[in-house]
Design a protein around this motif. Structure first.
Motif, PDB file in Angstrom:
ATOM      1  N   ARG A  42       0.838  -1.197   0.000  1.00 48.14           N
ATOM      2  CA  ARG A  42       0.000   0.000   0.000  1.00 48.14           C
ATOM      3  C   ARG A  42       0.871   1.243   0.000  1.00 48.14           C
ATOM      4  O   ARG A  42       1.830   1.353   0.742  1.00 48.14           O
ATOM      5  N   ARG A  43       0.516   2.184  -0.865  1.00 45.68           N
ATOM      6  CA  ARG A  43       1.240   3.449  -0.913  1.00 45.68           C
ATOM      7  C   ARG A  43       0.499   4.483  -0.104  1.00 45.68           C
ATOM      8  O   ARG A  43      -0.700   4.387   0.109  1.00 45.68           O
ATOM      9  N   SER A  44       1.217   5.493   0.324  1.00 44.35           N
ATOM     10  CA  SER A  44       0.594   6.579   1.050  1.00 44.35           C
ATOM     11  C   SER A  44      -0.484   7.226   0.194  1.00 44.35           C
ATOM     12  O   SER A  44      -0.317   7.405  -0.999  1.00 44.35           O
ATOM     13  N   GLN A  45      -1.593   7.617   0.810  1.00 44.10           N
ATOM     14  CA  GLN A  45      -2.653   8.291   0.067  1.00 44.10           C
ATOM     15  C   GLN A  45      -2.142   9.605  -0.496  1.00 44.10           C
ATOM     16  O   GLN A  45      -2.581  10.058  -1.536  1.00 44.10           O
ATOM     17  N   ASN A  46      -1.198  10.237   0.183  1.00 43.64           N
ATOM     18  CA  ASN A  46      -0.670  11.508  -0.293  1.00 43.64           C
ATOM     19  C   ASN A  46       0.138  11.337  -1.572  1.00 43.64           C
ATOM     20  O   ASN A  46       0.292  12.266  -2.337  1.00 43.64           O
ATOM     21  N   SER A  47       0.686  10.136  -1.798  1.00 43.25           N
ATOM     22  CA  SER A  47       1.530   9.947  -2.970  1.00 43.25           C
ATOM     23  C   SER A  47       0.737  10.100  -4.256  1.00 43.25           C
ATOM     24  O   SER A  47       1.291  10.394  -5.296  1.00 43.25           O
ATOM     25  N   PHE A  84      -2.013   7.094 -12.000  1.00 46.18           N
ATOM     26  CA  PHE A  84      -2.991   7.436 -10.970  1.00 46.18           C
ATOM     27  C   PHE A  84      -2.766   8.861 -10.479  1.00 46.18           C
ATOM     28  O   PHE A  84      -3.722   9.626 -10.281  1.00 46.18           O
ATOM     29  N   ALA A  85      -1.499   9.248 -10.304  1.00 43.48           N
ATOM     30  CA  ALA A  85      -1.179  10.603  -9.865  1.00 43.48           C
ATOM     31  C   ALA A  85      -1.605  11.628 -10.919  1.00 43.48           C
ATOM     32  O   ALA A  85      -2.120  12.699 -10.590  1.00 43.48           O
ATOM     33  N   ALA A  86      -1.402  11.300 -12.201  1.00 44.15           N
ATOM     34  CA  ALA A  86      -1.771  12.228 -13.279  1.00 44.15           C
ATOM     35  C   ALA A  86      -3.288  12.435 -13.328  1.00 44.15           C
ATOM     36  O   ALA A  86      -3.765  13.557 -13.532  1.00 44.15           O
ATOM     37  N   GLU A 100      -8.912   8.342  -3.595  1.00 38.86           N
ATOM     38  CA  GLU A 100      -8.111   7.494  -2.719  1.00 38.86           C
ATOM     39  C   GLU A 100      -7.773   6.222  -3.481  1.00 38.86           C
ATOM     40  O   GLU A 100      -8.636   5.619  -4.127  1.00 38.86           O
ATOM     41  N   GLU A 101      -6.530   5.809  -3.428  1.00 35.91           N
ATOM     42  CA  GLU A 101      -6.144   4.592  -4.127  1.00 35.91           C
ATOM     43  C   GLU A 101      -6.591   3.362  -3.346  1.00 35.91           C
ATOM     44  O   GLU A 101      -6.406   3.285  -2.133  1.00 35.91           O
ATOM     45  N   SER A 102      -7.180   2.413  -4.057  1.00 35.37           N
ATOM     46  CA  SER A 102      -7.692   1.183  -3.454  1.00 35.37           C
ATOM     47  C   SER A 102      -6.847   0.003  -3.882  1.00 35.37           C
ATOM     48  O   SER A 102      -6.738  -0.292  -5.082  1.00 35.37           O
ATOM     49  N   ASP A 103      -6.234  -0.692  -2.933  1.00 38.28           N
ATOM     50  CA  ASP A 103      -5.458  -1.884  -3.251  1.00 38.28           C
ATOM     51  C   ASP A 103      -6.331  -2.982  -3.840  1.00 38.28           C
ATOM     52  O   ASP A 103      -5.902  -3.733  -4.715  1.00 38.28           O
ATOM     53  N   ASP A 104      -7.574  -3.087  -3.359  1.00 40.40           N
ATOM     54  CA  ASP A 104      -8.484  -4.103  -3.886  1.00 40.40           C
ATOM     55  C   ASP A 104      -8.783  -3.854  -5.360  1.00 40.40           C
ATOM     56  O   ASP A 104      -8.791  -4.778  -6.173  1.00 40.40           O
ATOM     57  N   LEU A 105      -9.037  -2.588  -5.709  1.00 44.64           N
ATOM     58  CA  LEU A 105      -9.281  -2.261  -7.106  1.00 44.64           C
ATOM     59  C   LEU A 105      -8.020  -2.419  -7.939  1.00 44.64           C
ATOM     60  O   LEU A 105      -8.085  -2.777  -9.119  1.00 44.64           O
ATOM     61  N   LEU A 106      -6.860  -2.155  -7.339  1.00 42.53           N
ATOM     62  CA  LEU A 106      -5.601  -2.317  -8.056  1.00 42.53           C
ATOM     63  C   LEU A 106      -5.431  -3.761  -8.509  1.00 42.53           C
ATOM     64  O   LEU A 106      -4.990  -4.032  -9.631  1.00 42.53           O
ATOM     65  N   ASP A 107      -5.779  -4.698  -7.652  1.00 41.70           N
ATOM     66  CA  ASP A 107      -5.699  -6.107  -8.027  1.00 41.70           C
ATOM     67  C   ASP A 107      -6.550  -6.391  -9.264  1.00 41.70           C
ATOM     68  O   ASP A 107      -6.108  -7.049 -10.212  1.00 41.70           O
ATOM     69  N   THR A 183     -15.007   8.297  -5.378  1.00 45.58           N
ATOM     70  CA  THR A 183     -14.147   8.603  -4.230  1.00 45.58           C
ATOM     71  C   THR A 183     -12.887   7.758  -4.190  1.00 45.58           C
ATOM     72  O   THR A 183     -11.921   8.126  -3.525  1.00 45.58           O
ATOM     73  N   GLN A 184     -12.884   6.626  -4.877  1.00 36.80           N
ATOM     74  CA  GLN A 184     -11.720   5.741  -4.878  1.00 36.80           C
ATOM     75  C   GLN A 184     -11.427   5.287  -6.305  1.00 36.80           C
ATOM     76  O   GLN A 184     -12.281   5.377  -7.190  1.00 36.80           O
ATOM     77  N   GLY A 185     -10.228   4.788  -6.501  1.00 36.93           N
ATOM     78  CA  GLY A 185      -9.884   4.283  -7.818  1.00 36.93           C
ATOM     79  C   GLY A 185      -8.557   3.562  -7.795  1.00 36.93           C
ATOM     80  O   GLY A 185      -7.887   3.468  -6.754  1.00 36.93           O
ATOM     81  N   ALA A 186      -8.175   3.063  -8.959  1.00 36.78           N
ATOM     82  CA  ALA A 186      -6.874   2.416  -9.116  1.00 36.78           C
ATOM     83  C   ALA A 186      -6.580   2.294 -10.597  1.00 36.78           C
ATOM     84  O   ALA A 186      -7.488   2.187 -11.420  1.00 36.78           O
ATOM     85  N   VAL A 187      -5.306   2.335 -10.925  1.00 37.52           N
ATOM     86  CA  VAL A 187      -4.845   2.101 -12.288  1.00 37.52           C
ATOM     87  C   VAL A 187      -3.989   0.843 -12.272  1.00 37.52           C
ATOM     88  O   VAL A 187      -3.019   0.760 -11.517  1.00 37.52           O
TER      89      VAL A 187
END
Length: 206
Positions: A42-47, A84-86, A100-107, A183-187
């Motif tokens: 998991r990465r920091s939400q701020n990243s 994701f940052a872009a 907010e980045e979601s590890d579950d969605l990242l999978d 509110t959440q997402g992932a690439v």
């Protein structure tokens, strides 16, 4: 003259392919089953809001050794973070909260990019007939609002920039990126053996 976008499995925008599925609303889905791709810590939400755009992208061919696999995973993880940052920068510039980045969605997202890269298709509906709704549900995730953007890029120095610019130039993709309900997402990213980079971005409100 700019080419019109065609929302077909093999649509092209210069050397990059793009697909978007408009966000959908539904009653809260039942949590069933599970699904997974390669996980990263998991990465920091701020990243997600940091400006860490790479000066250029150089694809390194995948090797069968462990070191080659590690190198591929590092490239994939870096591209995921940058994309994701872009996307979050676009949201912030337009007065929206960063996702907010979601590890579950990242999978789920990475697993789908990997399937497209390895199986040679590019579509919101996979060869088994499942859409993002089914893929997210099978991962045991419930949601109220859901959306997905896809892209592939080959031959660009910066495939992240090519994909995000293409998304923002397309009304359907742009609507997903700038939808305030999400509110959440992932690439999730994967690279095939020819150097084509596949992007899957999933947006969600739980």
């Amino acid at each position: 003259m700019k080419r019109p976008l065609l929302y077909l499995p093999a649509c092209l925008v210069t050397a990059a392919g793009l697909l978007a599925v408009p966000f959908a609303r539904t009653a809260r889905s039942q949590q069933i089953g599970g699904s997974g791709g390669g996980r990263v810590s998991r990465r920091s939400q701020n990243s997600a809001a940091e400006d860490t755009t790479r000066p250029e992208y150089k694809y390194t061919s995948v090797e069968t050794s462990g070191s080659g696999d590690d190198r591929l995973l590092r490239e994939v993880t870096g591209l995921e973070h940058d994309c994701f940052a872009a996307v979050n920068r676009e949201r912030v510039v337009h007065g929206l909260a960063a996702l907010e980045e979601s590890d579950d969605l990242l999978d789920v997202a990475r697993d789908y990019s990997r399937r497209m890269a390895k199986e040679g298709f590019f579509a919101h509906v996979d060869p088994d007939g499942r859409t993002v709704r089914e893929r997210v549900r099978e991962a045991g995730l419930s949601w109220h609002v859901l959306g997905e953007n896809l892209a592939y890029s080959k031959g660009y120095v910066n495939p992240v920039a090519a994909s995000v610019v293409g998304w923002m130039d397309s009304p359907t993709h742009r609507k997903n990126i700038l939808e305030p309900l999400f509110t959440q997402g992932a690439v999730g990213v994967w690279i095939n053996d020819k150097g084509t980079v596949y992007f899957t971005e999933i947006f969600i409100k739980r």
